[in-house]
Every structure is written in structure tokens, then in C-alpha cells.
Design a protein around this motif. Structure first.
Motif, short mmCIF file in Angstrom:
data_model
loop_
_atom_site.label_atom_id
_atom_site.label_comp_id
_atom_site.label_asym_id
_atom_site.label_seq_id
_atom_site.Cartn_x
_atom_site.Cartn_y
_atom_site.Cartn_z
N VAL A 1 1.03 -1.35 0.00
CA VAL A 1 0.01 -0.03 0.02
C VAL A 1 0.91 1.30 0.01
O VAL A 1 1.30 1.99 0.98
CB VAL A 1 -1.04 0.03 1.35
CG1 VAL A 1 -1.59 1.26 1.19
CG2 VAL A 1 -1.76 -1.27 1.15
N GLU B 1 -0.48 1.61 -5.96
CA GLU B 1 -1.89 2.35 -6.38
C GLU B 1 -1.75 2.75 -7.85
O GLU B 1 -2.67 2.58 -8.50
CB GLU B 1 -1.90 3.41 -5.21
CG GLU B 1 -3.29 4.12 -5.48
CD GLU B 1 -3.75 4.96 -4.40
OE1 GLU B 1 -5.15 5.38 -4.44
OE2 GLU B 1 -3.01 5.46 -3.77
N LYS C 1 -6.54 -4.45 0.17
CA LYS C 1 -8.06 -4.02 0.11
C LYS C 1 -8.37 -2.57 0.01
O LYS C 1 -9.19 -2.10 -0.59
CB LYS C 1 -8.53 -4.32 1.51
CG LYS C 1 -8.85 -5.71 1.79
CD LYS C 1 -9.73 -5.94 3.17
CE LYS C 1 -11.25 -5.43 2.71
NZ LYS C 1 -11.86 -6.40 1.72
N ASN C 2 -7.08 -1.61 0.28
CA ASN C 2 -7.26 -0.18 -0.16
C ASN C 2 -7.63 0.02 -1.57
O ASN C 2 -7.99 1.06 -2.07
CB ASN C 2 -5.78 0.45 0.18
CG ASN C 2 -5.61 0.30 1.83
OD1 ASN C 2 -5.86 -0.54 2.12
ND2 ASN C 2 -5.59 1.55 2.31
N ASN D 1 -6.25 9.48 -5.42
CA ASN D 1 -7.52 8.78 -5.26
C ASN D 1 -8.62 9.56 -5.48
O ASN D 1 -8.68 10.45 -5.01
CB ASN D 1 -7.51 8.01 -3.81
CG ASN D 1 -8.63 7.08 -3.56
OD1 ASN D 1 -9.85 7.24 -3.82
ND2 ASN D 1 -8.34 5.97 -3.01
N ASN E 1 -7.26 5.35 6.31
CA ASN E 1 -7.76 5.31 5.03
C ASN E 1 -7.59 6.31 4.07
O ASN E 1 -7.68 7.60 4.75
CB ASN E 1 -8.77 4.32 4.74
CG ASN E 1 -10.27 4.76 5.67
OD1 ASN E 1 -10.14 6.00 5.46
ND2 ASN E 1 -10.85 4.10 6.24
N GLN F 1 -10.25 8.86 5.56
CA GLN F 1 -9.95 9.77 6.72
C GLN F 1 -8.67 10.81 6.57
O GLN F 1 -8.72 11.61 7.18
CB GLN F 1 -9.29 8.66 7.85
CG GLN F 1 -10.53 7.62 8.55
CD GLN F 1 -9.68 6.05 9.16
OE1 GLN F 1 -9.03 5.93 8.61
NE2 GLN F 1 -10.60 5.89 10.17
#
Length: 330
Positions: free
Chosen positions: A19, A24, A55-56, A169, A218, A221
Motif C-alpha cells: 500500500v 496504487e 483492500k485499499n 484517489n 484510509n 480519513q
């Protein structure tokens, strides 16, 4: 030039369960290609693991492939951390995506030392590494202006480099409502994994200030805390365009940074020079003074970050445009 056909497979190599910014970006690439209706797109995790996709990254559409034949129609996307795979697939077309120049140098030095040791100890081994040789089916993507300079310094002509930068993201850009700041919130955000020595020195020199590490959070947040804060401070190495710097400016945080890695280049970190510092102990009072100025007069400072914010908010559209240019269907 990449030769894409309807029968081509685009296979994206990625380390499992990681992660960080690089993995990503690789999952974003898969997702965006699916959005552009390229159906034969696969993640190939090296080494292979169960539950390899973190899972991210469930927000990104991917399909996993464990094995494939080496052939001319394949297009392999290989991060710079895995250049040892370039010669393993001589027939396939290969794109090296330079997401982190510094990480490449660290891993390459390690692999060369390891290979040299075993070669001397046991047997003669052909060099398996890629050393920027002009191979006809190897192409280069630079994630940052800095990595483009690195490639040119290693003999890659400018016309053989595509500039392909990932994007933050989508959770950071999905709201159309402007960020509303509480000017009484004087907390300072930082990434505790980066620039540890420099940040520790700044914290020690400013006991009257409140520093908040961004950790164990995450994306939602992180967005929430950034949307409430006025300032993000970064003195990390920044081997490529750093994700957290881009996330912070998307939430209207001012930025104070070092000049390490890509941060030294305006093309990668488009903030005024007055917010960038060569870190030295004798400059700590000057940096603290700048921090306090931002916290006390945020409305005047934030206007200097408009250019960088607009660039960051436009990165996904530019990413999509570049992929359309590169993967032309014959």
C-alpha cells in the motif's frame, strides 16, 4: 511505438499486498484501461501471493493472471523496481514505468551485489539486468519530470519518453463543494514515514505548535483531516510526484517542503520557491517562522497554491488522454 491490437494482452506487474504510491498507480492504470474499454487487462503479482490485491485498492477494477506466454502481442507494464524482468520476456513489448528513481537505484545496487556474489561463488551467470540498452521493444514512461531527466541522463532520447503520471484517489476529488476551513485549527500535518530526521528537528524546535502525523488512516480519513487543516509539511526524499503532497493541495492545504528528489523541480511540485527549503539546522528558525506565517495568515498564503491545485485536479483527465494516445488500436 507500442503496437496494440484487439487480441493484445496488457499485463501490469505489481508487488503483492503493498500500500504505497507505486502499487496504487499500477492499480489505477488497470482501472482506467477498463474504463476506456480495453478488456484484456490483467494484474500479475510478483511474487505471487494469495489475496495479493490490497483492500485499499478495491475501488480499482482489476483481474489477476498467474501465467502467460511470451509473445509479440503482449504489452507488459513493468515498474522500475522490476527491471530484472525485462530480459525474461524477450518477445513481448515492454513499458518500464519510472515511478521511483531512488527505489530503482537501491534495488539495482542490491541485485547487482547479490548476482556478483553468487556468480563468483558458484557459476558464471549471464547478466540478467536491463542497463538502458536500446532494445527495439522496450519503451519508457516517466511519472515525473525528474524521472524524465534521469532517463535522458542514461541515454534515452526525449522522443522515446512518454510522460505518464498517475492521479490521486478519486475520493479526494469527488465532492463539488469547496473546502471550508476553520482558521482556528492550527495543527500541522506530516507523513511520519518521510523526512523523519528533519521533521523531528522541527517538532523539537517548536513545542508551542501541534504536529499531527498522518498514519493508520484510509483515504477517507486522510481526506477528512486534510480538509480541516491549513498546512502540510514535507521534507521527504520524494523520488517521484508524491501522492500525499498532491492530496493535501486538493484539500486546500498550504505546503512547506524540502528540495529533495522531484520536489526540487517546479514541473513536479508547482509551488513558489519561497515555500521550499534546503534543510539545514541553521535554517530551522526560518522554516518555523514560515510555518507560523502560514497558520496566522492562511487566506493570503493559500492563493499561491492555486496553480499546483489545478494541475493536481487535472491529472486524471491528462492520464486518460495519454493512455488513449499510447494504446492506439490498429
Amino acid at each position: 511505438m507500442i503496437s496494440y491490437k484487439n487480441t493484445s494482452r496488457i499485463i501490469i506487474f505489481c508487488p503483492p499486498r503493498k500500500v504505497t504510491g507505486g502499487p496504487e498507480a499500477l492499480h489505477q492504470l488497470s482501472n482506467k484501461l477498463y474504463e476506456l474499454n480495453y478488456e484484456n487487462v490483467y494484474m500479475h503479482y510478483v511474487p505471487q501471493r494469495s489475496h495479493a490485491k490490497a483492500k485499499n485498492y478495491d475501488v480499482y477494477k482489476t483481474r489477476e493472471i498467474s501465467y502467460f506466454e511470451d509473445n509479440e502481442e503482449n504489452i507488459l507494464i513493468i515498474p522500475e523496481s522490476m527491471t530484472y524482468l525485462v530480459k525474461k520476456y524477450p518477445k513481448s513489448q515492454k513499458i518500464i514505468w519510472w515511478l521511483s528513481v531512488d527505489f530503482y537505484k537501491i534495488l539495482m545496487d542490491y541485485r547487482i551485489r547479490k548476482q556478483s556474489f553468487f556468480t563468483k561463488l558458484f557459476y558464471q551467470q549471464k547478466d540478467k539486468e536491463y542497463h538502458f540498452e536500446p532494445l527495439p521493444n522496450v519503451f519508457q514512461w516517466a511519472q515525473s519530470f525528474r524521472s524524465g531527466i534521469y532517463l535522458k541522463n542514461h541515454g534515452i532520447p526525449e522522443n522515446q519518453i512518454d510522460y505518464v503520471c498517475d492521479y490521486i484517489n478519486p475520493i479526494f476529488t469527488e465532492s463539488s463543494q469547496p473546502v471550508s476551513k476553520d482558521l482556528n485549527n492550527k495543527t500541522i500535518l506530516y507523513n511520519p514515514k518521510k523526512g523523519k530526521k528533519e521533521i523531528a528537528a522541527l517538532i523539537q524546535a517548536s513545542p508551542e505548535l501541534e504536529w499531527i502525523p498522518i498514519q493508520n488512516m484510509n483515504a477517507a480519513q486522510i481526506k477528512d483531516i486534510m480538509s480541516k487543516s491549513l498546512l502540510y509539511v514535507d521534507f521527504g526524499e520524494n523520488p517521484g510526484r508524491d501522492k500525499m503532497l498532491r492530496e493535501s493541495v486538493s484539500q486546500d492545504c498550504c505546503i512547506i517542503s524540502g528540495r529533495n528528489g522531484s520536489s526540487a523541480y517546479y514541473e513536479d511540485l508547482m509551488i513558489p520557491e519561497g515555500y521550499k527549503f534546503d534543510f539545514r539546522e541553521d535554517r530551522i528558525p526560518e522554516i518555523i517562522s514560515k510555518i507560523k506565517s502560514v497558520l496566522e495568515d492562511y487566506p493570503n498564503h493559500i492563493s499561491h497554491f492555486k496553480v499546483y491545485r489545478e494541475m493536481v485536479l487535472g491529472e486524471e483527465a491528462l492520464f486518460e488522454k495519454k493512455l488513449k494516445e499510447i494504446f492506439k488500436i490498429n
